[in-house]
Design a protein around this motif. Structure first.
Motif, PDB file in Angstrom:
ATOM      1  N   VAL A  35       0.839  -1.199   0.000  1.00 46.14           N
ATOM      2  CA  VAL A  35       0.000   0.000   0.000  1.00 46.14           C
ATOM      3  C   VAL A  35       0.875   1.251   0.000  1.00 46.14           C
ATOM      4  CG1 VAL A  35      -1.934  -1.121   1.166  1.00 46.14           C
ATOM      5  CG2 VAL A  35      -0.169  -0.023   2.529  1.00 46.14           C
ATOM      6  N   GLY A  36       0.233   2.393  -0.150  1.00 46.08           N
ATOM      7  CA  GLY A  36       0.908   3.684  -0.025  1.00 46.08           C
ATOM      8  C   GLY A  36       2.030   3.858  -1.024  1.00 46.08           C
ATOM      9  N   PRO A  37       3.168   4.387  -0.539  1.00 46.86           N
ATOM     10  CA  PRO A  37       4.295   4.671  -1.440  1.00 46.86           C
ATOM     11  C   PRO A  37       4.823   3.428  -2.164  1.00 46.86           C
ATOM     12  CG  PRO A  37       4.625   5.735   0.682  1.00 46.86           C
ATOM     13  CD  PRO A  37       3.416   4.856   0.824  1.00 46.86           C
ATOM     14  N   ASP A  38       4.797   2.281  -1.486  1.00 48.55           N
ATOM     15  CA  ASP A  38       5.263   1.060  -2.154  1.00 48.55           C
ATOM     16  C   ASP A  38       4.371   0.722  -3.342  1.00 48.55           C
ATOM     17  OD1 ASP A  38       7.337   0.803  -0.377  1.00 48.55           O
ATOM     18  OD2 ASP A  38       6.512  -0.925   0.690  1.00 48.55           O
ATOM     19  N   ARG A  39       3.067   0.840  -3.180  1.00 45.51           N
ATOM     20  CA  ARG A  39       2.123   0.520  -4.260  1.00 45.51           C
ATOM     21  C   ARG A  39       2.286   1.509  -5.412  1.00 45.51           C
ATOM     22  NH1 ARG A  39      -1.865  -3.300  -3.726  1.00 45.51           N
ATOM     23  NH2 ARG A  39      -3.348  -3.238  -5.396  1.00 45.51           N
ATOM     24  N   SER A  40       2.466   2.785  -5.097  1.00 47.81           N
ATOM     25  CA  SER A  40       2.663   3.795  -6.145  1.00 47.81           C
ATOM     26  C   SER A  40       3.953   3.550  -6.911  1.00 47.81           C
ATOM     27  CB  SER A  40       2.692   5.198  -5.530  1.00 47.81           C
ATOM     28  OG  SER A  40       1.464   5.488  -4.929  1.00 47.81           O
ATOM     29  N   ALA A  41       5.027   3.239  -6.182  1.00 47.13           N
ATOM     30  CA  ALA A  41       6.315   2.974  -6.833  1.00 47.13           C
ATOM     31  C   ALA A  41       6.228   1.708  -7.684  1.00 47.13           C
ATOM     32  CB  ALA A  41       7.418   2.846  -5.780  1.00 47.13           C
ATOM     33  N   ARG A 175      17.266  -3.860  -7.010  1.00 48.75           N
ATOM     34  CA  ARG A 175      16.970  -2.526  -6.480  1.00 48.75           C
ATOM     35  C   ARG A 175      15.697  -2.580  -5.668  1.00 48.75           C
ATOM     36  NH1 ARG A 175      13.601   0.494 -10.754  1.00 48.75           N
ATOM     37  NH2 ARG A 175      13.394  -1.030 -12.404  1.00 48.75           N
ATOM     38  N   MET A 176      15.465  -1.512  -4.951  1.00 49.93           N
ATOM     39  CA  MET A 176      14.256  -1.396  -4.145  1.00 49.93           C
ATOM     40  C   MET A 176      13.175  -0.685  -4.945  1.00 49.93           C
ATOM     41  SD  MET A 176      14.781  -2.731  -1.146  1.00 49.93           S
ATOM     42  CE  MET A 176      13.443  -2.030  -0.191  1.00 49.93           C
ATOM     43  N   GLY A 180       9.803  -1.172   0.592  1.00 49.74           N
ATOM     44  CA  GLY A 180       9.739  -2.547   1.060  1.00 49.74           C
ATOM     45  C   GLY A 180       9.760  -3.640   0.019  1.00 49.74           C
ATOM     46  N   LEU A 181       9.793  -3.304  -1.265  1.00 48.88           N
ATOM     47  CA  LEU A 181       9.758  -4.324  -2.306  1.00 48.88           C
ATOM     48  C   LEU A 181      11.126  -4.462  -2.955  1.00 48.88           C
ATOM     49  CD1 LEU A 181       6.432  -3.292  -4.083  1.00 48.88           C
ATOM     50  CD2 LEU A 181       6.726  -4.780  -2.103  1.00 48.88           C
TER      51      LEU A 181
END
Length: 194
Positions: A35-41, A175-176, A180-181
Motif C-alpha cells: 500500500v501507499g508509497p510502495d504501491r505507487s512505486a 533494487r528497491m 519494502g519491495l
C-alpha cells in the motif's frame, strides 16, 4: 528475435498463488499488503515496463484475470495494455475479447518458439505459473523480473516447481521499489553444449 521475460510478483518464499484473494485460497490476498508509497512505486515500475513491452504472453487463467481488470480501466497504463499485442496459450477460444489478442494454438512450446522468432523486443509473461514452468523446462525464458514482497506466506503454489533440469541464472540488477519491495532481475544462462 524477441526476448521472453517473466515478470511476476511473489512472496519472499516464492508463493504466487492468489495474490488478490480471488481464488479463495486461505492465505490469498497477500499482495494487498502493498500500500501507499510502495504501491505507487510498484505501479510506476509496471507501467514503464508496459510501455517498453513489444508483446504480452499469458496462459488462459492469467489472461482472464488481467482482461477482467484492464480492458475497461481508464488511464495511460491501461491504454498501453489494450494496445500491445497479447498472445494466449489456450485450447479455448471463447471469451477472448480484450483488444489485440491472438491465440497460440497447437503445441505451446513450438508456438512460443515461433512467437519469439517473430517479435522484436520484450515478450513479457505476466503471472502464468504453469506456462512459466513449461517455458523454463524448454529453455524459452531469457530473463526473470521478480518483485518480491516482504512476506513469508508459508503455503501455496510457488513460481518455481520441479524442473526437468537445473536452470542457471545470473543476477543482473537488484533494487528497491518504494521502501519494502525488492526488484530482482536475472538473466537465464543458456546451457552450454556438451
Amino acid at each position: 528475435m524477441g526476448t521472453i521475460v517473466v515478470n511476476t510478483n511473489l512472496t519472499l518464499d516464492g508463493v504466487v498463488q492468489d495474490p488478490t484473494g480471488d481464488e479463495e485460497f486461505s492465505r490469498g490476498g497477500w499482495f494487498d499488503s502493498t500500500v501507499g508509497p510502495d504501491r505507487s512505486a510498484w505501479a510506476e515500475v509496471e507501467a514503464a515496463e508496459a510501455e517498453a513491452t513489444a508483446a504480452i504472453l499469458m496462459g488462459r487463467r492469467s489472461y482472464d484475470w488481467f482482461a477482467s481488470r484492464w480492458q475497461e480501466r481508464p488511464g495511460t497504463w491501461a491504454d498501453r495494455l489494450r494496445a500491445v499485442p497479447k498472445y494466449v496459450v489456450t485450447s479455448r477460444t471463447d471469451g477472448l475479447g480484450w483488444d489485440n489478442t491472438t491465440v497460440l494454438d497447437g503445441d505451446p512450446v513450438e508456438a512460443v518458439k515461433r512467437l519469439r522468432d517473430e517479435v522484436e523486443g520484450d515478450v513479457v509473461v505476466y503471472a502464468s505459473r504453469q506456462l512459466v514452468q513449461t517455458l523454463l523446462d524448454h529453455d524459452l525464458v531469457d530473463e526473470l523480473r521478480l518483485i518480491v514482497l516482504p512476506t513469508v506466506l508459508g503455503a501455496g503454489s510457488r513460481l518455481f516447481g520441479e524442473t526437468a533440469a537445473p536452470v542457471p541464472v545470473r543476477l543482473t540488477d537488484a533494487r528497491m521499489i518504494g521502501d519494502g519491495l525488492a526488484f530482482l532481475t536475472y538473466a537465464v544462462v543458456s546451457p552450454q553444449p556438451a
